[in-house]
Design a protein around this motif. Structure first.
Motif, PDB file in Angstrom:
ATOM      1  N   TYR A 254       0.838  -1.322  -0.032  1.00 44.10           N
ATOM      2  CA  TYR A 254      -0.065   0.157   0.014  1.00 44.10           C
ATOM      3  C   TYR A 254       0.912   1.336   0.059  1.00 44.10           C
ATOM      4  O   TYR A 254       1.871   1.405   0.740  1.00 44.10           O
ATOM      5  CB  TYR A 254      -1.083   0.098   1.309  1.00 44.10           C
ATOM      6  N   ALA A 255       0.552   1.971  -0.827  1.00 40.23           N
ATOM      7  CA  ALA A 255       1.336   3.464  -1.206  1.00 40.23           C
ATOM      8  C   ALA A 255       0.885   4.518  -0.100  1.00 40.23           C
ATOM      9  O   ALA A 255      -0.278   5.167  -0.438  1.00 40.23           O
ATOM     10  CB  ALA A 255       1.565   3.875  -2.414  1.00 40.23           C
ATOM     11  N   GLY A 256       1.403   4.512   0.965  1.00 34.29           N
ATOM     12  CA  GLY A 256       0.930   5.716   1.865  1.00 34.29           C
ATOM     13  C   GLY A 256       0.870   7.039   1.595  1.00 34.29           C
ATOM     14  O   GLY A 256      -0.031   7.518   2.344  1.00 34.29           O
TER      15      GLY A 256
ATOM     16  N   ALA B 102       3.558  -2.067   3.047  1.00 35.42           N
ATOM     17  CA  ALA B 102       3.724  -0.730   3.045  1.00 35.42           C
ATOM     18  C   ALA B 102       4.657   0.202   2.251  1.00 35.42           C
ATOM     19  O   ALA B 102       6.072  -0.273   2.452  1.00 35.42           O
ATOM     20  CB  ALA B 102       3.235  -0.073   4.390  1.00 35.42           C
ATOM     21  N   ASP B 103       4.370   0.950   1.616  1.00 29.37           N
ATOM     22  CA  ASP B 103       5.234   1.940   0.807  1.00 29.37           C
ATOM     23  C   ASP B 103       5.421   3.104   1.598  1.00 29.37           C
ATOM     24  O   ASP B 103       4.426   3.901   1.651  1.00 29.37           O
ATOM     25  CB  ASP B 103       5.196   2.251  -0.632  1.00 29.37           C
ATOM     26  N   CYS B 104       6.451   3.454   2.135  1.00 25.66           N
ATOM     27  CA  CYS B 104       6.521   4.811   3.018  1.00 25.66           C
ATOM     28  C   CYS B 104       7.579   5.751   2.190  1.00 25.66           C
ATOM     29  O   CYS B 104       8.521   5.276   1.880  1.00 25.66           O
ATOM     30  CB  CYS B 104       7.102   4.851   4.385  1.00 25.66           C
TER      31      CYS B 104
ATOM     32  N   PHE C  64      14.686  -5.205  -8.185  1.00 30.40           N
ATOM     33  CA  PHE C  64      14.507  -3.759  -8.886  1.00 30.40           C
ATOM     34  C   PHE C  64      13.221  -3.137  -8.781  1.00 30.40           C
ATOM     35  O   PHE C  64      12.061  -3.937  -8.503  1.00 30.40           O
ATOM     36  CB  PHE C  64      14.995  -3.781 -10.426  1.00 30.40           C
ATOM     37  N   HIS C  65      13.079  -1.850  -8.808  1.00 24.04           N
ATOM     38  CA  HIS C  65      11.702  -1.382  -8.573  1.00 24.04           C
ATOM     39  C   HIS C  65      11.704  -0.233 -10.076  1.00 24.04           C
ATOM     40  O   HIS C  65      12.731   0.589 -10.135  1.00 24.04           O
ATOM     41  CB  HIS C  65      11.620  -0.396  -7.449  1.00 24.04           C
ATOM     42  N   CYS C  66      10.433  -0.051 -10.297  1.00 22.48           N
ATOM     43  CA  CYS C  66      10.261   1.228 -11.136  1.00 22.48           C
ATOM     44  C   CYS C  66       8.659   1.453 -10.892  1.00 22.48           C
ATOM     45  O   CYS C  66       8.153   0.670 -10.610  1.00 22.48           O
ATOM     46  CB  CYS C  66      10.293   0.603 -12.675  1.00 22.48           C
TER      47      CYS C  66
ATOM     48  N   GLY D 267       5.726  -0.737  -9.241  1.00 20.69           N
ATOM     49  CA  GLY D 267       5.210   0.462  -8.593  1.00 20.69           C
ATOM     50  C   GLY D 267       3.737   0.453  -8.560  1.00 20.69           C
ATOM     51  O   GLY D 267       2.942  -0.597  -8.520  1.00 20.69           O
ATOM     52  N   GLY D 268       3.066   1.745  -8.455  1.00 21.54           N
ATOM     53  CA  GLY D 268       1.372   1.799  -8.373  1.00 21.54           C
ATOM     54  C   GLY D 268       0.986   2.454  -9.446  1.00 21.54           C
ATOM     55  O   GLY D 268       1.531   2.298 -10.595  1.00 21.54           O
ATOM     56  N   GLY D 269      -0.282   2.919  -9.370  1.00 26.94           N
ATOM     57  CA  GLY D 269      -0.683   3.731 -10.506  1.00 26.94           C
ATOM     58  C   GLY D 269      -1.998   3.187 -11.144  1.00 26.94           C
ATOM     59  O   GLY D 269      -2.627   4.033 -11.949  1.00 26.94           O
TER      60      GLY D 269
ATOM     61  N   LEU E 245      -3.780  22.146  -8.541  1.00 23.52           N
ATOM     62  CA  LEU E 245      -2.564  21.589  -9.203  1.00 23.52           C
ATOM     63  C   LEU E 245      -2.784  20.633 -10.491  1.00 23.52           C
ATOM     64  O   LEU E 245      -1.700  21.010 -11.598  1.00 23.52           O
ATOM     65  CB  LEU E 245      -1.915  20.464  -8.317  1.00 23.52           C
ATOM     66  N   TYR E 246      -3.690  20.170 -10.711  1.00 17.48           N
ATOM     67  CA  TYR E 246      -3.713  19.220 -11.910  1.00 17.48           C
ATOM     68  C   TYR E 246      -4.986  19.344 -12.631  1.00 17.48           C
ATOM     69  O   TYR E 246      -5.187  18.521 -13.527  1.00 17.48           O
ATOM     70  CB  TYR E 246      -3.700  17.600 -11.316  1.00 17.48           C
ATOM     71  N   GLN E 247      -5.717  20.382 -12.430  1.00 19.69           N
ATOM     72  CA  GLN E 247      -7.199  20.314 -13.078  1.00 19.69           C
ATOM     73  C   GLN E 247      -7.801  19.182 -12.916  1.00 19.69           C
ATOM     74  O   GLN E 247      -8.952  18.679 -13.805  1.00 19.69           O
ATOM     75  CB  GLN E 247      -7.176  20.859 -14.435  1.00 19.69           C
TER      76      GLN E 247
HETATM   77  N1  LLP Z   1       4.740   3.791  -5.705  1.00 23.35           N
HETATM   78  C1  LLP Z   1       5.478   4.861  -6.285  1.00 23.35           C
HETATM   79  C2  LLP Z   1       6.802   4.811  -6.396  1.00 23.35           C
HETATM   80  C3  LLP Z   1       4.826   6.328  -6.536  1.00 23.35           C
HETATM   81  O1  LLP Z   1       5.695   7.175  -6.808  1.00 23.35           O
HETATM   82  C4  LLP Z   1       3.513   6.239  -6.478  1.00 23.35           C
HETATM   83  C5  LLP Z   1       2.765   7.841  -6.516  1.00 23.35           C
HETATM   84  C6  LLP Z   1       2.735   5.063  -6.133  1.00 23.35           C
HETATM   85  C7  LLP Z   1       3.531   3.966  -5.655  1.00 23.35           C
HETATM   86  C8  LLP Z   1       1.296   5.060  -5.752  1.00 23.35           C
HETATM   87  O2  LLP Z   1       0.478   5.373  -6.949  1.00 23.35           O
HETATM   88  P1  LLP Z   1      -1.110   5.205  -7.098  1.00 23.35           P
HETATM   89  O3  LLP Z   1      -1.239   3.924  -7.149  1.00 23.35           O
HETATM   90  O4  LLP Z   1      -1.528   6.088  -5.928  1.00 23.35           O
HETATM   91  O5  LLP Z   1      -1.276   5.902  -8.580  1.00 23.35           O
HETATM   92  N2  LLP Z   1      -0.487  13.806  -6.135  1.00 23.35           N
HETATM   93  C9  LLP Z   1      -0.884  13.006  -7.238  1.00 23.35           C
HETATM   94  C10 LLP Z   1      -0.387  11.625  -7.357  1.00 23.35           C
HETATM   95  C11 LLP Z   1       1.260  11.441  -7.081  1.00 23.35           C
HETATM   96  C12 LLP Z   1       1.594  10.195  -7.229  1.00 23.35           C
HETATM   97  C13 LLP Z   1       2.837  10.148  -6.976  1.00 23.35           C
HETATM   98  N3  LLP Z   1       3.564   8.764  -6.731  1.00 23.35           N
HETATM   99  C14 LLP Z   1      -2.205  13.482  -7.508  1.00 23.35           C
HETATM  100  O6  LLP Z   1      -2.879  13.714  -6.461  1.00 23.35           O
HETATM  101  O7  LLP Z   1      -2.705  12.775  -8.406  1.00 23.35           O
END
Ligand code: LLP
Length: 432
Positions: free
Chosen positions: A64-66, A85-87, A205-207, A247-249, A334-336
């Motif tokens: 989980y990306a905190g 957890a990802d901190c 590795f991580h990306c 990674g996440g996303g 920030l991002y519209q």
């Molecule tokens: N892992 C890494 C290395 C990351 O950089 C991120 C997000 C995640 C995981 C989690 O990604 P998610 O699953 O939440 O998409 N403040 C911006 C989002 C920035 C995300 C940065 N990194 C927003 O409000 O949209």
């Protein structure tokens, strides 16, 4: 259901969050306030866990990306659900520790960890440090030596992918402050340095390619590049990476215009891609990890506000101003980013009043939404902005010395405080 299972409309025509009446919640907790349906959060955790185990291999656990949302009670839920957890900062590490999160299940990220941060992580017994640069690697090696420890690391690699998301949340491009690029050759030197470092144990590795991604193509592209890298590293250095963290996303539906996303199917298809690519490169499948943040918490959250004024600027537009704004949700500024806004008192009435939703800050750009339509509110009406569980509370500020709202947790038809409301005294607490 309104957009997501956590939101519905009751017999009074009021919005409900986790089956509780939003208007009654506002009487209890005041506005503005964030709400989080923790049952929905748990469901997402369970979905990710089950799908990763089924399609990414037995050892694969969601992380989980905190950064999406972080406070003690949430980390306790994430720990109970068996995720890692990802901190990204010592503050997040500190929160995880205070929540009793098992530190060996933590991945510590960041492109500029100070010596103090690295020391703190090693002292806490963090399971993995995701090292971003050769400078950090050298610092970590010597701090680990000083502490008589070995640091288990993943190396952050830049695959060079454009995920077609907002530029500010895309992080896998070569021209990025994160990681070391494969195409420039620097990633290989980075691996060599890690293998040579005495107090470093390289685990893989991580990306990370970006955020708010709706289809699997960017992940598939990342998998192809990263697994080719794994294969090349084995050939060059005889080192086979046990872990690949991509990674996440995964994206989230903020409005009716966003696509529906079938997470199970995405993960299943991605799993098949991993298998096929590993076969192609003739390598055993590493433990595949992913770090979802937004998709675990966003759709479980909503923010409730009270309307202060409805102003019709003749010949231009209608401004509905609420008692929050960019300090509790900076994402439009920030991002519209687009959101679904609902008149919580008339959630079943036609949404026919066109308006701009404005915050209370002394700044004209302080808007929460433009070009929306809602059932016409008046001073005192409770409004809801849906899908605010991710990157709202975690990005909140005290701009204009506005206290941060509380986070109210809802589960099984009951509510409790997850984070209390800041007071004016909290605001001056650090002033000398
Ligand atoms: N892992 C890494 C290395 C990351 O950089 C991120 C997000 C995640 C995981 C989690 O990604 P998610 O699953 O939440 O998409 N403040 C911006 C989002 C920035 C995300 C940065 N990194 C927003 O409000 O949209």
């Amino acid at each position: 259901m309104l957009l997501h299972p956590s939101f519905d409309i009751n017999e009074k025509g009021h919005l409900t969050i986790g089956s509780l009446d939003a208007v009654e919640l506002s009487e209890t907790y005041g506005t503005p306030a964030y709400y989080l349906d923790t049952d929905a959060v748990r469901n997402m955790c369970r979905m990710y866990k089950a799908q990763f185990a089924a399609h990414f291999g037995g050892n694969s656990t969601p992380i989980y990306a905190g950064k999406a949302l972080c406070f003690k009670k949430l980390y306790a839920i994430i720990a109970e659900e068996g995720l890692m957890a990802d901190c990204v900062s010592p503050g997040e590490l500190h929160t995880a520790r205070a929540a009793g999160f098992p530190m060996e299940r933590v991945f510590f990220h960041g492109n500029n960890k100070t010596d103090g941060d690295l020391r703190y992580a090693l002292e806490l017994g963090v399971g993995h440090i995701v090292v971003d640069s050769p400078d950090e690697l050298a610092a970590l090696d010597s701090i680990a030596a000083e502490l008589g420890k070995e640091a288990t690391v993943l190396l952050r690699i830049t695959p060079g992918i454009d995920p077609h998301t907002h530029q500010k949340i895309s992080t896998g491009n070569i021209d990025s402050k994160f990681g070391m690029a494969i195409s420039t050759g620097q990633a290989y030197d980075f691996v060599k340095a890690a293998l040579d470092a005495e107090h470093i144990r390289l685990d893989g590795f991580h990306c990370h390619v970006g955020s708010q991604i709706f289809d699997i193509d960017p992940f598939k592209e990342a998998a192809e590049i990263m697994l080719a890298f794994v294969a090349k590293v084995r050939e060059e250095y005889g080192y086979l990476a046990p872990v690949l963290n991509i990674g996440g996303g995964f994206g989230v539906r903020y409005t009716e215009d966003d696509p529906q996303i079938d997470y199970e199917d995405n993960i299943r298809r991605l799993g098949q891609e991993f298998d096929a690519i590993c076969k192609e490169f003739d390598i055993p499948k590493p433990s595949i990890m992913m770090e979802p943040g937004r998709s675990i918490v966003a759709a479980a959250g909503a923010t409730l506000y009270t309307v202060g004024s409805v102003k019709e600027v003749s010949g231009f537009r209608n401004y509905v101003s609420v008692d929050g704004g960019m300090p509790d949700n900076p994402r439009y500024t920030l991002y519209q980013s687009r959101y679904t806004v609902v008149n919580a008192e008339k959630a079943d009435a036609p949404a026919d009043y066109p308006c701009t939703l404005a915050g209370r800050c002394c700044e004209s750009g302080d808007l929460l939404a433009e070009g929306i339509s809602i059932a016409k509110p008046e001073r005192g009406t409770i409004l809801a902005v849906l899908v605010t569980g991710a990157y709202n509370y975690s990005m909140a500020s005290n701009y204009n010395r506005i206290p941060r709202p509380p986070v109210i947790l809802i589960s099984g038809g009951k509510s409790e405080i997850g984070v209390r409301r800041e007071t004016y005294d909290d605001i001056i607490e650090l002033d000398s």
